[in-house]
Design a protein around this motif. Structure first.
Motif, PDB file in Angstrom:
ATOM      1  N   ASN A 173      23.642  63.498  -9.025  1.00  0.00           N
ATOM      2  CA  ASN A 173      22.714  62.985  -8.172  1.00  0.00           C
ATOM      3  C   ASN A 173      22.848  61.316  -9.508  1.00  0.00           C
ATOM      4  O   ASN A 173      23.076  61.870 -10.587  1.00  0.00           O
ATOM      5  CB  ASN A 173      22.283  62.611  -6.758  1.00  0.00           C
ATOM      6  CG  ASN A 173      20.547  63.210  -7.595  1.00  0.00           C
ATOM      7  OD1 ASN A 173      20.571  62.630  -8.783  1.00  0.00           O
ATOM      8  ND2 ASN A 173      19.966  64.503  -6.874  1.00  0.00           N
ATOM      9  N   LEU A 174      22.596  60.025  -9.344  1.00  0.00           N
ATOM     10  CA  LEU A 174      21.845  59.268 -10.599  1.00  0.00           C
ATOM     11  C   LEU A 174      21.354  59.928 -11.383  1.00  0.00           C
ATOM     12  O   LEU A 174      21.281  59.532 -12.759  1.00  0.00           O
ATOM     13  CB  LEU A 174      21.397  58.220  -8.946  1.00  0.00           C
ATOM     14  CG  LEU A 174      22.818  57.242  -8.920  1.00  0.00           C
ATOM     15  CD1 LEU A 174      22.192  55.828  -8.733  1.00  0.00           C
ATOM     16  CD2 LEU A 174      23.781  56.808  -9.998  1.00  0.00           C
ATOM     17  N   THR A 175      19.923  61.027 -10.898  1.00  0.00           N
ATOM     18  CA  THR A 175      18.912  61.438 -12.403  1.00  0.00           C
ATOM     19  C   THR A 175      20.169  62.418 -12.869  1.00  0.00           C
ATOM     20  O   THR A 175      19.853  61.946 -14.519  1.00  0.00           O
ATOM     21  CB  THR A 175      18.316  62.086 -11.455  1.00  0.00           C
ATOM     22  OG1 THR A 175      18.462  63.653 -10.971  1.00  0.00           O
ATOM     23  CG2 THR A 175      17.384  61.059 -10.921  1.00  0.00           C
ATOM     24  N   PHE A 176      21.425  62.406 -12.539  1.00  0.00           N
ATOM     25  CA  PHE A 176      21.373  63.406 -13.591  1.00  0.00           C
ATOM     26  C   PHE A 176      23.288  64.303 -12.642  1.00  0.00           C
ATOM     27  O   PHE A 176      23.158  64.172 -12.109  1.00  0.00           O
ATOM     28  CB  PHE A 176      21.355  64.945 -14.463  1.00  0.00           C
ATOM     29  CG  PHE A 176      22.240  65.511 -15.207  1.00  0.00           C
ATOM     30  CD1 PHE A 176      22.526  64.794 -16.108  1.00  0.00           C
ATOM     31  CD2 PHE A 176      23.367  66.392 -15.262  1.00  0.00           C
ATOM     32  CE1 PHE A 176      23.238  65.987 -17.742  1.00  0.00           C
ATOM     33  CE2 PHE A 176      23.924  66.752 -15.598  1.00  0.00           C
ATOM     34  CZ  PHE A 176      23.883  66.358 -16.885  1.00  0.00           C
ATOM     35  N   SER A 177      24.390  63.537 -12.894  1.00  0.00           N
ATOM     36  CA  SER A 177      25.787  63.518 -13.069  1.00  0.00           C
ATOM     37  C   SER A 177      26.717  64.200 -13.993  1.00  0.00           C
ATOM     38  O   SER A 177      26.779  63.965 -14.940  1.00  0.00           O
ATOM     39  CB  SER A 177      26.449  62.451 -12.072  1.00  0.00           C
ATOM     40  OG  SER A 177      26.523  61.639 -13.138  1.00  0.00           O
ATOM     41  N   TYR A 178      27.667  64.813 -13.794  1.00  0.00           N
ATOM     42  CA  TYR A 178      28.427  65.728 -14.171  1.00  0.00           C
ATOM     43  C   TYR A 178      30.175  64.804 -14.041  1.00  0.00           C
ATOM     44  O   TYR A 178      30.356  65.892 -12.194  1.00  0.00           O
ATOM     45  CB  TYR A 178      28.006  67.062 -14.081  1.00  0.00           C
ATOM     46  CG  TYR A 178      28.776  67.722 -15.686  1.00  0.00           C
ATOM     47  CD1 TYR A 178      28.516  67.576 -17.005  1.00  0.00           C
ATOM     48  CD2 TYR A 178      29.123  68.979 -15.870  1.00  0.00           C
ATOM     49  CE1 TYR A 178      29.092  67.602 -17.917  1.00  0.00           C
ATOM     50  CE2 TYR A 178      29.534  69.555 -17.212  1.00  0.00           C
ATOM     51  CZ  TYR A 178      29.572  69.065 -17.564  1.00  0.00           C
ATOM     52  OH  TYR A 178      30.329  69.555 -19.393  1.00  0.00           O
TER      53      TYR A 178
ATOM     54  N   VAL B 212      14.205  54.875  -5.365  1.00  0.00           N
ATOM     55  CA  VAL B 212      16.116  54.653  -5.955  1.00  0.00           C
ATOM     56  C   VAL B 212      16.655  56.072  -5.579  1.00  0.00           C
ATOM     57  O   VAL B 212      17.307  56.820  -5.154  1.00  0.00           O
ATOM     58  CB  VAL B 212      15.810  53.944  -6.915  1.00  0.00           C
ATOM     59  CG1 VAL B 212      17.127  54.027  -7.614  1.00  0.00           C
ATOM     60  CG2 VAL B 212      14.940  53.121  -7.375  1.00  0.00           C
ATOM     61  N   SER B 213      15.677  57.608  -6.766  1.00  0.00           N
ATOM     62  CA  SER B 213      16.325  58.321  -6.566  1.00  0.00           C
ATOM     63  C   SER B 213      15.572  59.279  -5.523  1.00  0.00           C
ATOM     64  O   SER B 213      17.091  60.098  -4.937  1.00  0.00           O
ATOM     65  CB  SER B 213      15.550  59.378  -7.995  1.00  0.00           C
ATOM     66  OG  SER B 213      13.657  58.924  -7.863  1.00  0.00           O
ATOM     67  N   LEU B 214      14.799  59.093  -4.557  1.00  0.00           N
ATOM     68  CA  LEU B 214      14.990  59.728  -3.288  1.00  0.00           C
ATOM     69  C   LEU B 214      15.943  59.288  -2.164  1.00  0.00           C
ATOM     70  O   LEU B 214      17.105  60.134  -1.898  1.00  0.00           O
ATOM     71  CB  LEU B 214      13.894  59.381  -3.245  1.00  0.00           C
ATOM     72  CG  LEU B 214      12.159  60.201  -2.811  1.00  0.00           C
ATOM     73  CD1 LEU B 214      11.087  58.990  -2.344  1.00  0.00           C
ATOM     74  CD2 LEU B 214      12.566  61.850  -2.374  1.00  0.00           C
TER      75      LEU B 214
END
Lengths: 288, 301
Positions: free
Chosen positions: B50-55, B160-162
C-alpha cells in the motif's frame, strides 16, 4: 511578526492575538498528543491469541519497525496473515495470525520474511526451524485427553519439529494404578510457535495453545546463576574449597569437604591452639 | 457575471476544458488505487502493498518517507529496500512538488474535495478557526511521539494510511474515521483536514519547498478579480502573492502548500494560470509595488 511603523497599538493587538493562537494550538495539539500517547501505550499489549509472523522483532521494536505495508500478508502462500483492523486489539495495520484458525505452515524459504522491506521481520532468520513466533503451552491439564489417560497424541503427531518440540513423557496413571499416562511436554528450545498443535487439538477449545513468548515464558532474575551450569562452563567448581565447617554441627563432629562428617578427635587443622576460645560462641562449633 | 463558481470559465472554455485537471487528478487517484486493487481483486500482481510501502513488478520499491521518518525516529534502521524506496519518492516529489502527493495520489483527497464541494453547494459558512500552521504542530507531534514511544504512534490513527490500507486490505472501522473527517470538513472547518491539520501534508509541503513544477499566474494582468480561483483553491493563501505581486513577487506560486491540483488554471475564464517551471535562481524581487498585507487581512482570504 513584522510590526509596521506608525501603528504600535495594532501590532500589540496582533502580537497578543498571535500569542493566544499559539497557546490555543499548543493546548489542542498537547491534548491530542496525550490521548494518542495513551492509545499507543495501550496498543502495545499484544493479545495472547495474536501471533506475529516468523522472524518478528520483539514486540516493542516491532511496533517501531513495521510500517504496515502488508507485503508479508501478500507473499504468504497459505494466506494465514492479516493486517489488524482499527477495531481489533492489535496495533492497527500490523500483521498477525491466529493459530487456532490458520497456523503457520513453516515454508522453508520463509517468503514473508523476505518480503519485509524494513526488517521488522528479521532477515537474519534463514532457517524456519529457528523461528520463535511463540511457544506452545499445554494450558489445560484437566481436559487434555492425554492427561486423562487416553492416547490422543495429536499435538505430538502434527508437530513439524516432531519429537523435539513436543515429547511424550511416561508417567503412572494414578487413577487406575496400572496404566501409563503419556504426557505431552513442550520444549521451548525446539518449538517454533507455528501453532499446528493448537489448530489440531480435538477439544472444543484447545488444551494446548501458542502464546507470544513474553507471555509463555518465565524468566529468572538477571543475577541468577545455575551452579551446575557455571561449574560445567568453568570446568571446575567455582566455590572455594571449604574451610572447615564450624557452624551448627552435631556435638563432637567435624566436617571435611569431600569426606562429610566425622568425629572431631583432633582440633581442625589450621586453627592455632587457643584461638577458639577467643571467638564468639556461635563460631566455636557445636550447637548453639 | 454569473454567480456560480467557474460559470464564466464553463461558458468560455466548455465543460471539458474547465475540468481537465480535475478529471486528470481523479484518473490518477483512481488509477493508482486500481493498480493496487488489481492484485487482491483480479490476481494481477503489478503492485503489492500500500502507500506506506509498495513493490511494483517485483523491482520498484516505493516507500512513504513520512512513515519511514517515524520509524527511524523510533530507532529502527530499515532494510536497504525501504531506504531506496523512500529516496525515489523523495526525489520525485522534490521535483514535481511535495503536495502533488496530496492532490494526485492521496485517497483522502476525494473525501475532502467532496466535503468542500458540498459545503459550497449547501452554502455552509463559518465554523472553527484554526491556523494553517497547526499541521506543523501535528507533524512535530507525530515525530515526537515516534521518538518518545519507539513505535509508529501516529500510524495508529493516520487517516491517509488507514484509508488506503483499508481499501486494499479490508476497511474495518476505518470508515467511521473517514466519515468523521468528512463531516468535520463539511460542518466545522473548510478544508479542515487537508488544508489545516494533516501532518502528512505538512511533511510533503516541506519536501516540495523547492520543487520545479509550479503553477504560474503568467497572465496575471488579465485577472478580473472574479475570485473563483480563491474559492476553488484548498490552500487559497498561496495564490495572492503570485497573482497580485505582493511585495514584488513574481508570477510563480512558490508556496510549498500549492499541491499543483490545477483547479485555479481551469476555473479561470481569463486563463491567467498555467503550469510551468520555477524560474531557476529567480532574480531578487524588485521594489515592492503592493504593500505587504497585515496578518489580519491575509486571514480573510
Amino acid at each position: 511578526m513584522n510590526p509596521e511603523p506608525g501603528n504600535g497599538k495594532a501590532s500589540a493587538t496582533a502580537r497578543r492575538q498571535f500569542l493566544f493562537d499559539a497557546a490555543r494550538l499548543a493546548c489542542g495539539v498537547g491534548l491530542l498528543g496525550a490521548g494518542l500517547a495513551l492509545y499507543a501505550k495501550q496498543s502495545r499489549a499484544l493479545p495472547p491469541l495474536a501471533i506475529r509472523p516468523p522472524g518478528a522483532l520483539k514486540e516493542d521494536e516491532f511496533l517501531g519497525a513495521c510500517i504496515r505495508c502488508g507485503l508479508c500478508v501478500r507473499d504468504c502462500p497459505y494466506d494465514i496473515l492479516s493486517l489488524a483492523l482499527p477495531e481489533e486489539p492489535v496495533a492497527t495495520g500490523t500483521p498477525y495470525f491466529v493459530a487456532r484458525q490458520k497456523p503457520c505452515e513453516m515454508c522453508e524459504d520463509i517468503p514473508c520474511v523476505k518480503a519485509c522491506p524494513t526488517g521488522a521481520l528479521n532477515h537474519r532468520l534463514k532457517d524456519i526451524g529457528k523461528a520463535k513466533m511463540g511457544l506452545a503451552v499445554l494450558v489445560d491439564q484437566e481436559n487434555c485427553l492425554n492427561f486423562l489417560g487416553l492416547r490422543c497424541d495429536i499435538c505430538y503427531r502434527v508437530c513439524p519439529v516432531l519429537d523435539r518440540a513436543i515429547t511424550l513423557e511416561q508417567r503412572l496413571n494414578p487413577r487406575t494404578g496400572k496404566h501409563a499416562l503419556f504426557i505431552p511436554v513442550v520444549h521451548s528450545e525446539a518449538c517454533t510457535g507455528c501453532g499446528k498443535c493448537e489448530k489440531a487439538c480435538p477439544l472444543e477449545v484447545a488444551a494446548i495453545k501458542v502464546y507470544p513468548l513474553d507471555i509463555a515464558k518465565g524468566e529468572p532474575g538477571k543475577h541468577y546463576r545455575l551452579g551446575w551450569v557455571e561449574q560445567q562452563k568453568a570446568g571446575k567448581s567455582l566455590v572455594a574449597p571449604d574451610t572447615p565447617h564450624q557452624y551448627n554441627l552435631p556435638e563432637g563432629m567435624r566436617y571435611e569437604s569431600g569426606k562429610g562428617l566425622s568425629p572431631s578427635d583432633a582440633p581442625p587443622a589450621g586453627t592455632p591452639p587457643g584461638a577458639a576460645a577467643d571467638r564468639p560462641r556461635a563460631l566455636q562449633g557445636g550447637k548453639l | 457575471m454569473s454567480r456560480g463558481i467557474g460559470a464564466q470559465a464553463l461558458a468560455t472554455k466548455g465543460w471539458l476544458k474547465s475540468h481537465q485537471w480535475l478529471l486528470a487528478r481523479r484518473a490518477s487517484q483512481l488509477g493508482i488505487l486500481a493498480l493496487f486493487l488489481l492484485g487482491p481483486l483480479a490476481g494481477v500482481w503489478i503492485v503489492k502493498g500500500n502507500l506506506t510501502f509498495s513493490y511494483t513488478l517485483n523491482m520498484l520499491p516505493l516507500t512513504d518517507p513520512f512513515v519511514l521518518a517515524q520509524s527511524l525516529l523510533a530507532r529502527h534502521w530499515p532494510e536497504t529496500k525501504a531506504l531506496i524506496g523512500a529516496g525515489i519518492v523523495l526525489a520525485f516529489y522534490a521535483l514535481v512538488g511535495g503536495r502533488v502527493f496530496c492532490s494526485w495520489v492521496c485517497p483522502m483527497n476525494p473525501v475532502s474535495d467532496a466535503a468542500a464541494w458540498l459545503r459550497e453547494r449547501l452554502g455552509i459558512r463559518g465554523g472553527a478557526h484554526v491556523s494553517r500552521e497547526a499541521r506543523y504542530w501535528l507533524l512535530a507531534l507525530a515525530l515526537l511521539l515516534a521518538a518518545a514511544s519507539g513505535t509508529l504512534a501516529w500510524e495508529l490513527v493516520n487517516p491517509v494510511s488507514l484509508l488506503h490500507r483499508g481499501l486494499i486490505f479490508g476497511l474495518g472501522a476505518t470508515w467511521a474515521l473517514v466519515l468523521a473527517i468528512f463531516l468535520f470538513d463539511l460542518f466545522v472547518m473548510k478544508d479542515g483536514w487537508c488544508g489545516h491539520l494533516c501532518p502528512m501534508g505538512a511533511f510533503y509541503s516541506l519536501v516540495g519547498k523547492f520543487s520545479l513544477l509550479r503553477v504560474r499566474a503568467t497572465r496575471r494582468a488579465a485577472c478580473d478579480d472574479c475570485l473563483d480561483c480563491y474559492v476553488v483553491c484548498p490552500e487559497a493563501q498561496v495564490i495572492r502573492p503570485a497573482l497580485k505581486g505582493v511585495d514584488g513577487a513574481g508570477p510563480t506560486i512558490l508556496s510549498g502548500h500549492c499541491s499543483n491540483c490545477g483547479r485555479c488554471i481551469e476555473v479561470c475564464a481569463k486563463d491567467v494560470f498555467e503550469f510551468g517551471l520555477r524560474r531557476p535562481l529567480a532574480a531578487a524581487p524588485a521594489q515592492p509595488r503592493v504593500p505587504r498585507v497585515s496578518p489580519a487581512a491575509g486571514k480573510s482570504l
